[in-house]
Motif scaffolding. Structure first.
Motif, PDB file in Angstrom:
ATOM      1  N   ASN A   1       0.841  -1.182   0.000  1.00  0.00           N
ATOM      2  CA  ASN A   1       0.000   0.000   0.000  1.00  0.00           C
ATOM      3  C   ASN A   1       0.882   1.241   0.000  1.00  0.00           C
ATOM      4  O   ASN A   1       2.104   1.140   0.146  1.00  0.00           O
ATOM      5  CB  ASN A   1      -0.928   0.004   1.224  1.00  0.00           C
ATOM      6  CG  ASN A   1      -2.295   0.575   0.912  1.00  0.00           C
ATOM      7  OD1 ASN A   1      -2.399   1.675   0.384  1.00  0.00           O
ATOM      8  ND2 ASN A   1      -3.343  -0.158   1.241  1.00  0.00           N
TER       9      ASN A   1
ATOM     10  N   CYS B   1      -4.599   4.523   4.710  1.00  0.00           N
ATOM     11  CA  CYS B   1      -5.030   3.314   4.001  1.00  0.00           C
ATOM     12  C   CYS B   1      -4.113   2.138   4.315  1.00  0.00           C
ATOM     13  O   CYS B   1      -4.582   1.010   4.527  1.00  0.00           O
ATOM     14  CB  CYS B   1      -5.050   3.574   2.492  1.00  0.00           C
ATOM     15  SG  CYS B   1      -6.402   4.633   1.942  1.00  0.00           S
TER      16      CYS B   1
ATOM     17  N   GLN C   1       1.812   7.853  -7.818  1.00  0.00           N
ATOM     18  CA  GLN C   1       1.142   6.567  -7.982  1.00  0.00           C
ATOM     19  C   GLN C   1       2.134   5.412  -7.898  1.00  0.00           C
ATOM     20  O   GLN C   1       1.779   4.299  -7.533  1.00  0.00           O
ATOM     21  CB  GLN C   1       0.392   6.523  -9.314  1.00  0.00           C
ATOM     22  CG  GLN C   1      -0.598   5.370  -9.414  1.00  0.00           C
ATOM     23  CD  GLN C   1      -1.486   5.446 -10.626  1.00  0.00           C
ATOM     24  OE1 GLN C   1      -1.463   6.440 -11.353  1.00  0.00           O
ATOM     25  NE2 GLN C   1      -2.279   4.420 -10.861  1.00  0.00           N
TER      26      GLN C   1
ATOM     27  N   SER D   1      -3.494   2.832  -6.773  1.00  0.00           N
ATOM     28  CA  SER D   1      -4.551   3.461  -7.550  1.00  0.00           C
ATOM     29  C   SER D   1      -4.307   4.961  -7.641  1.00  0.00           C
ATOM     30  O   SER D   1      -3.410   5.504  -7.000  1.00  0.00           O
ATOM     31  CB  SER D   1      -5.902   3.197  -6.890  1.00  0.00           C
ATOM     32  OG  SER D   1      -6.048   4.000  -5.721  1.00  0.00           O
ATOM     33  N   ASP D   2      -5.130   5.619  -8.438  1.00  0.00           N
ATOM     34  CA  ASP D   2      -5.001   7.070  -8.558  1.00  0.00           C
ATOM     35  C   ASP D   2      -5.985   7.806  -7.659  1.00  0.00           C
ATOM     36  O   ASP D   2      -6.176   9.012  -7.799  1.00  0.00           O
ATOM     37  CB  ASP D   2      -5.202   7.507 -10.011  1.00  0.00           C
ATOM     38  CG  ASP D   2      -6.565   7.090 -10.552  1.00  0.00           C
ATOM     39  OD1 ASP D   2      -7.330   6.426  -9.819  1.00  0.00           O
ATOM     40  OD2 ASP D   2      -6.865   7.423 -11.723  1.00  0.00           O
ATOM     41  N   LYS D   3      -6.592   7.098  -6.699  1.00  0.00           N
ATOM     42  CA  LYS D   3      -7.546   7.730  -5.789  1.00  0.00           C
ATOM     43  C   LYS D   3      -6.831   8.691  -4.850  1.00  0.00           C
ATOM     44  O   LYS D   3      -5.881   8.309  -4.161  1.00  0.00           O
ATOM     45  CB  LYS D   3      -8.291   6.669  -4.982  1.00  0.00           C
ATOM     46  CG  LYS D   3      -9.167   5.746  -5.823  1.00  0.00           C
ATOM     47  CD  LYS D   3      -9.852   4.710  -4.951  1.00  0.00           C
ATOM     48  CE  LYS D   3     -10.717   3.773  -5.788  1.00  0.00           C
ATOM     49  NZ  LYS D   3     -11.356   2.727  -4.938  1.00  0.00           N
ATOM     50  N   GLU D   4      -7.301   9.923  -4.804  1.00  0.00           N
ATOM     51  CA  GLU D   4      -6.642  10.940  -4.000  1.00  0.00           C
ATOM     52  C   GLU D   4      -6.665  10.615  -2.509  1.00  0.00           C
ATOM     53  O   GLU D   4      -5.695  10.859  -1.803  1.00  0.00           O
ATOM     54  CB  GLU D   4      -7.292  12.307  -4.246  1.00  0.00           C
ATOM     55  CG  GLU D   4      -7.012  12.879  -5.623  1.00  0.00           C
ATOM     56  CD  GLU D   4      -7.476  14.310  -5.753  1.00  0.00           C
ATOM     57  OE1 GLU D   4      -7.934  14.875  -4.728  1.00  0.00           O
ATOM     58  OE2 GLU D   4      -7.366  14.880  -6.848  1.00  0.00           O
ATOM     59  N   GLU D   5      -7.777  10.044  -2.021  1.00  0.00           N
ATOM     60  CA  GLU D   5      -7.901   9.780  -0.591  1.00  0.00           C
ATOM     61  C   GLU D   5      -6.888   8.740  -0.105  1.00  0.00           C
ATOM     62  O   GLU D   5      -6.570   8.691   1.086  1.00  0.00           O
ATOM     63  CB  GLU D   5      -9.320   9.329  -0.244  1.00  0.00           C
ATOM     64  CG  GLU D   5      -9.766   8.046  -0.914  1.00  0.00           C
ATOM     65  CD  GLU D   5     -10.480   8.268  -2.233  1.00  0.00           C
ATOM     66  OE1 GLU D   5     -11.243   7.385  -2.645  1.00  0.00           O
ATOM     67  OE2 GLU D   5     -10.264   9.340  -2.842  1.00  0.00           O
ATOM     68  N   GLU D   6      -6.382   7.906  -1.019  1.00  0.00           N
ATOM     69  CA  GLU D   6      -5.393   6.900  -0.639  1.00  0.00           C
ATOM     70  C   GLU D   6      -3.979   7.442  -0.657  1.00  0.00           C
ATOM     71  O   GLU D   6      -3.064   6.802  -0.144  1.00  0.00           O
ATOM     72  CB  GLU D   6      -5.491   5.691  -1.574  1.00  0.00           C
ATOM     73  CG  GLU D   6      -6.806   4.934  -1.473  1.00  0.00           C
ATOM     74  CD  GLU D   6      -6.845   3.714  -2.361  1.00  0.00           C
ATOM     75  OE1 GLU D   6      -5.796   3.406  -2.981  1.00  0.00           O
ATOM     76  OE2 GLU D   6      -7.909   3.074  -2.444  1.00  0.00           O
ATOM     77  N   ARG D   7      -3.782   8.621  -1.232  1.00  0.00           N
ATOM     78  CA  ARG D   7      -2.438   9.161  -1.454  1.00  0.00           C
ATOM     79  C   ARG D   7      -2.155  10.391  -0.602  1.00  0.00           C
ATOM     80  O   ARG D   7      -1.191  11.105  -0.839  1.00  0.00           O
ATOM     81  CB  ARG D   7      -2.262   9.487  -2.937  1.00  0.00           C
ATOM     82  CG  ARG D   7      -2.373   8.260  -3.836  1.00  0.00           C
ATOM     83  CD  ARG D   7      -2.749   8.630  -5.276  1.00  0.00           C
ATOM     84  NE  ARG D   7      -1.810   9.577  -5.850  1.00  0.00           N
ATOM     85  CZ  ARG D   7      -2.093  10.367  -6.889  1.00  0.00           C
ATOM     86  NH1 ARG D   7      -3.303  10.348  -7.425  1.00  0.00           N
ATOM     87  NH2 ARG D   7      -1.180  11.187  -7.355  1.00  0.00           N
ATOM     88  N   LYS D   8      -2.979  10.617   0.413  1.00  0.00           N
ATOM     89  CA  LYS D   8      -2.811  11.787   1.257  1.00  0.00           C
ATOM     90  C   LYS D   8      -1.887  11.503   2.436  1.00  0.00           C
ATOM     91  O   LYS D   8      -1.891  10.401   2.996  1.00  0.00           O
ATOM     92  CB  LYS D   8      -4.169  12.239   1.798  1.00  0.00           C
ATOM     93  CG  LYS D   8      -5.103  12.827   0.756  1.00  0.00           C
ATOM     94  CD  LYS D   8      -6.411  13.263   1.404  1.00  0.00           C
ATOM     95  CE  LYS D   8      -7.363  13.898   0.405  1.00  0.00           C
ATOM     96  NZ  LYS D   8      -8.645  14.305   1.044  1.00  0.00           N
TER      97      LYS D   8
END
Length: 316
Positions: free
Chosen positions: A46, A52, A108, A123-130
């Motif tokens: 992850n 996440c 990513q 993934s490119d989901k913003e909430e996972e990359r904060k």
């Protein structure tokens, strides 16, 4: 004749106390026992050091989260391994130069430090990359043991981490420190009630004390010995993460393997209530080596792989 009598008595007493250290030392009472530890929340499975990652590791069944802390420009304690954001975000700027709300999203694709040449691709989901604040992790995992690496020698950072630990009543469920002896001493001085890591300097002292027979007589303030297997550094000698003062070469690695990788030492420490963790192990043969050396816990980038290994070994 008197010298030999005294020396013999010293040797016998040292051997006895090495095996039974609680004859003179009170065993440390640590609230948690962790076999499965997720490095940066599981950097191979992850986005590292994100909420996440931590939630996924907890769902898998990890027993401890390992994370790193820095201070933002506006004084927020943020969870991140790197001070400079180039590796993980693509922007060549330091965390200390940005307010928390202005921190960019993680890339990513992020290189996995302990698996050279391999990247985590998410993934490119913003909430996972904060980026996440330390207080948010404490709120989400109120009684999950957390291992905090204080990444920089900053008195304000150490103070604020200590205040958060006290605010969330986590002194018995947190361990902190750094390979730097100066940082670790500051941590202990700031809050001696928090579980403490051995610094690199104290690891060297530990080796000297053991081979001079003095270790059984010396009190230890630390509660956790966190060390690497020499074999995992054979491919990382030029890596930027290796402390510059360590001569990482065949001689050093060989000496570490001979002097420090001693089950008798780890048994002695654990008899005194001190936990022994090996990091960062990502292969089954490394997991097995740690178990053979009587490690308390194993730290990995791959929580799922370690969980399956322990399950197959019927160790839960």
């Amino acid at each position: 004749m008197l010298f030999y009598t005294l020396f013999g008595s010293y040797v016998l007493t040292s051997i006895l106390l090495f095996k039974y250290p609680t004859l003179i030392h009170k065993k440390k009472k640590i609230k948690f026992m962790c076999r499965h530890i997720s490095h940066r929340g599981g950097a191979g499975e992850n986005y590292e050091n994100t909420m996440c990652a931590f939630k996924r590791a907890a769902a898998i069944g990890t027993e401890m989260l390992e994370l790193d802390c820095h201070l933002t420009k506006d004084g927020q304690v943020v969870v991140s391994h790197d001070q400079n954001l180039l590796r993980c975000t693509g922007y060549d700027i330091n965390i200390s130069d940005l307010n928390f709300k202005d921190l960019p999203l993680l890339k990513q694709r992020i290189p996995i430090d302990f698996v050279p040449g391999v990247e985590y691709v998410g993934s490119d989901k913003e909430e996972e990359r904060k980026f996440v604040l330390l207080k948010e992790v404490f709120e989400e995992f109120p009684r999950m043991p957390i291992n905090i690496d204080i990444k920089i020698n900053n008195d304000e950072l150490i103070f604020k981490v200590s205040e958060l630990i006290k605010q969330y009543q986590r002194e018995e469920y947190t361990v902190w420190g750094n390979y730097s002896d100066e940082i670790t001493r500051k941590c202990y001085k700031m809050n001696p009630n928090v579980n403490l890591l051995f610094s690199m300097k104290r690891v060297v002292l530990l080796i000297i004390l053991m081979y001079t027979g003095l270790l059984p007589f010396v009190p230890l303030r630390e509660t956790h010995l966190e060390i690497f297997l020499p074999s995992i550094y054979s491919f990382r000698r030029k890596d930027r993460q290796i402390p510059s003062f360590l001569p990482i070469d065949k001689v050093f690695l060989g000496a570490m393997n001979v002097l420090l990788m001693r089950p008798c030492l780890f048994n002695h420490l654990q008899a005194r209530g001190i936990h022994v963790y090996f990091w960062v192990l990502n292969k089954e043969e490394e997991f097995q080596k740690a178990l053979d050396l009587k490690a308390t816990g194993i730290m990995t980038d791959y929580p799922t792989k370690l969980k399956l290994f322990l399950k197959n070994k019927m160790i839960e």
